[in-house]
Structures are given as C-alpha cells and as structure tokens.
Design a protein around this motif. Structure first.
Motif, mmCIF file in Angstrom:
data_model
loop_
_atom_site.group_PDB
_atom_site.id
_atom_site.type_symbol
_atom_site.label_atom_id
_atom_site.label_comp_id
_atom_site.label_asym_id
_atom_site.label_seq_id
_atom_site.Cartn_x
_atom_site.Cartn_y
_atom_site.Cartn_z
ATOM 1 N N HIS A 31 -2.237 -4.336 30.750
ATOM 2 C CA HIS A 31 -2.353 -4.989 29.449
ATOM 3 C C HIS A 31 -1.435 -4.367 28.399
ATOM 4 N N TYR A 32 -0.685 -3.331 28.767
ATOM 5 C CA TYR A 32 0.030 -2.541 27.778
ATOM 6 C C TYR A 32 1.519 -2.410 28.089
ATOM 7 N N ALA A 33 2.313 -2.460 27.031
ATOM 8 C CA ALA A 33 3.684 -1.962 27.103
ATOM 9 C C ALA A 33 3.597 -0.439 27.036
ATOM 10 N N MET A 34 4.390 0.232 27.862
ATOM 11 C CA MET A 34 4.330 1.682 27.927
ATOM 12 C C MET A 34 5.691 2.278 27.573
ATOM 13 N N GLY A 35 5.640 3.455 26.981
ATOM 14 C CA GLY A 35 6.888 4.119 26.623
ATOM 15 C C GLY A 35 6.789 5.619 26.811
ATOM 16 N N TRP A 36 7.950 6.235 26.974
ATOM 17 C CA TRP A 36 8.070 7.695 27.009
ATOM 18 C C TRP A 36 8.987 8.117 25.861
ATOM 19 N N PHE A 37 8.571 9.147 25.163
ATOM 20 C CA PHE A 37 9.335 9.717 24.059
ATOM 21 C C PHE A 37 9.398 11.220 24.265
ATOM 22 N N ARG A 38 10.288 11.860 23.539
ATOM 23 C CA ARG A 38 10.351 13.318 23.615
ATOM 24 C C ARG A 38 10.636 13.894 22.240
ATOM 25 N N GLN A 39 10.260 15.142 22.094
ATOM 26 C CA GLN A 39 10.444 15.796 20.798
ATOM 27 C C GLN A 39 10.671 17.285 20.998
ATOM 28 N N VAL A 40 11.610 17.809 20.231
ATOM 29 C CA VAL A 40 11.814 19.243 20.163
ATOM 30 C C VAL A 40 11.462 19.696 18.755
ATOM 31 N N PRO A 41 11.048 20.939 18.595
ATOM 32 C CA PRO A 41 10.632 21.411 17.262
ATOM 33 C C PRO A 41 11.727 21.205 16.228
ATOM 34 N N GLN A 82 10.313 9.348 36.424
ATOM 35 C CA GLN A 82 11.059 10.168 37.367
ATOM 36 C C GLN A 82 12.335 10.622 36.682
ATOM 37 N N MET A 83 12.536 11.934 36.623
ATOM 38 C CA MET A 83 13.693 12.493 35.936
ATOM 39 C C MET A 83 14.520 13.295 36.933
ATOM 40 N N ASN A 84 15.743 12.877 37.142
ATOM 41 C CA ASN A 84 16.664 13.554 38.060
ATOM 42 C C ASN A 84 17.857 14.109 37.300
ATOM 43 N N SER A 85 18.593 14.985 37.941
ATOM 44 C CA SER A 85 19.812 15.572 37.354
ATOM 45 C C SER A 85 19.545 16.090 35.943
ATOM 46 N N LEU A 86 18.495 16.851 35.810
ATOM 47 C CA LEU A 86 18.079 17.318 34.485
ATOM 48 C C LEU A 86 19.094 18.275 33.890
ATOM 49 N N LYS A 87 19.228 18.176 32.577
ATOM 50 C CA LYS A 87 20.151 19.001 31.817
ATOM 51 C C LYS A 87 19.362 19.872 30.843
ATOM 52 N N ALA A 88 19.976 20.935 30.370
ATOM 53 C CA ALA A 88 19.314 21.818 29.410
ATOM 54 C C ALA A 88 18.870 21.043 28.176
ATOM 55 N N GLU A 89 19.654 20.063 27.772
ATOM 56 C CA GLU A 89 19.311 19.291 26.564
ATOM 57 C C GLU A 89 18.146 18.331 26.770
ATOM 58 N N ASP A 90 17.638 18.227 28.003
ATOM 59 C CA ASP A 90 16.429 17.442 28.246
ATOM 60 C C ASP A 90 15.167 18.240 27.948
ATOM 61 N N THR A 91 15.328 19.519 27.634
ATOM 62 C CA THR A 91 14.180 20.349 27.294
ATOM 63 C C THR A 91 13.487 19.795 26.057
ATOM 64 N N ALA A 92 12.182 19.522 26.181
ATOM 65 C CA ALA A 92 11.415 18.918 25.091
ATOM 66 C C ALA A 92 9.969 18.765 25.546
ATOM 67 N N THR A 93 9.126 18.392 24.609
ATOM 68 C CA THR A 93 7.795 17.923 24.960
ATOM 69 C C THR A 93 7.869 16.416 25.112
ATOM 70 N N TYR A 94 7.389 15.920 26.235
ATOM 71 C CA TYR A 94 7.457 14.494 26.551
ATOM 72 C C TYR A 94 6.083 13.862 26.337
ATOM 73 N N TYR A 95 6.102 12.734 25.653
ATOM 74 C CA TYR A 95 4.881 12.010 25.327
ATOM 75 C C TYR A 95 4.925 10.604 25.915
ATOM 76 N N ILE A 121 10.938 22.172 30.502
ATOM 77 C CA ILE A 121 11.939 23.188 30.183
ATOM 78 C C ILE A 121 12.973 23.193 31.296
ATOM 79 N N VAL A 122 14.220 22.977 30.923
ATOM 80 C CA VAL A 122 15.313 22.960 31.894
ATOM 81 C C VAL A 122 16.200 24.160 31.604
ATOM 82 N N SER A 123 16.282 25.039 32.568
ATOM 83 C CA SER A 123 17.055 26.263 32.358
ATOM 84 C C SER A 123 18.207 26.337 33.346
ATOM 85 N N SER A 124 19.213 27.065 32.932
ATOM 86 C CA SER A 124 20.357 27.266 33.808
ATOM 87 C C SER A 124 20.250 28.615 34.515
#
Length: 124
Positions: A31-41, A82-95, A121-124
C-alpha cells in the motif's frame, strides 16, 4: 501509519557490499511508496532511492550510478536496498520511509513514516 525498522548497516571496506532491510509493520507494504534516504552530521537528509507501490517503478539519485538496487519483498513486508561497490562517501546513516501514495516519491517532506536509521561506514 506504519512502523519501520531498518537493519543491515555496518562497517565495510571500500568496494564492498551491504544489504539494508526495512521491515514494515502495521500495514501491507504493497500500500506504500517506499524510499531510502541518507544523512551525515551537519548535512541535509538526501534522497537515495525510491520504489512505487504496485508497479515497482524505481528511481535513484545520480550518485548511485547503478551501484544500488531498491526492491520489495512482499512476502516479508520488507523493503531492501542492495548496495554494491561502496565508496567512502557512502558513509552515512540510512533511513527508510513510507508514504501511502501512488508513484515514485523522492521528496523527503512527503513521506509520513520513517525508521530510526541504520549506520553505514565505508572505510579504506
């Protein structure tokens, strides 16, 4: 109103993968549209991906560049990212978020129900 609980976040190396889940309770996910968002401080919450109800049309932010896939597991009343090929800049809290409407919804202010977030958290 539905309740959303995210899981699947964690620490991963650059280039790795994670699969986030958003368990929905209090109503059928169909019954719902769904979304993913992210936020960094210190920054605004930003759109990542969205999927419509019924037709399962999807839309992604430009920075995704084909690396992420949003989907619905109807049987488990769960949305996934599903998140592949993650980068450092993908580091965030995902909602994850839900909105009882047709279509793909990319504006966070339209969503009525939100989860508590899961940290990635994506680290090198």
């Amino acid at each position: 109103q539905v309740q959303l609980i995210e899981s699947g976040g964690g620490l991963v190396r650059t280039g790795g993968s994670l699969r986030l889940a958003c368990a929905v309770s209090g109503g059928p996910i169909s019954h719902y549209a769904m979304g993913w968002f992210r936020q960094v401080p210190g920054k605004e919450r930003e759109f990542v991906a969205a999927i419509s109800r019924g037709t399962w049309d999807t839309h992604y932010a430009e920075f995704v560049e084909g690396r992420f896939t949003i989907s619905i597991d109807d049987a488990k009343n769960t949305a996934r990212l599903q998140m592949n090929s993650l980068k450092a800049e993908d580091t965030a809290t995902y909602y994850c978020a839900a909105f009882r409407a047709m279509g793909v919804v990319i504006l966070p202010e339209l969503y009525t129900d939100w989860g508590q977030g899961t940290q990635v958290i994506v680290s090198s």
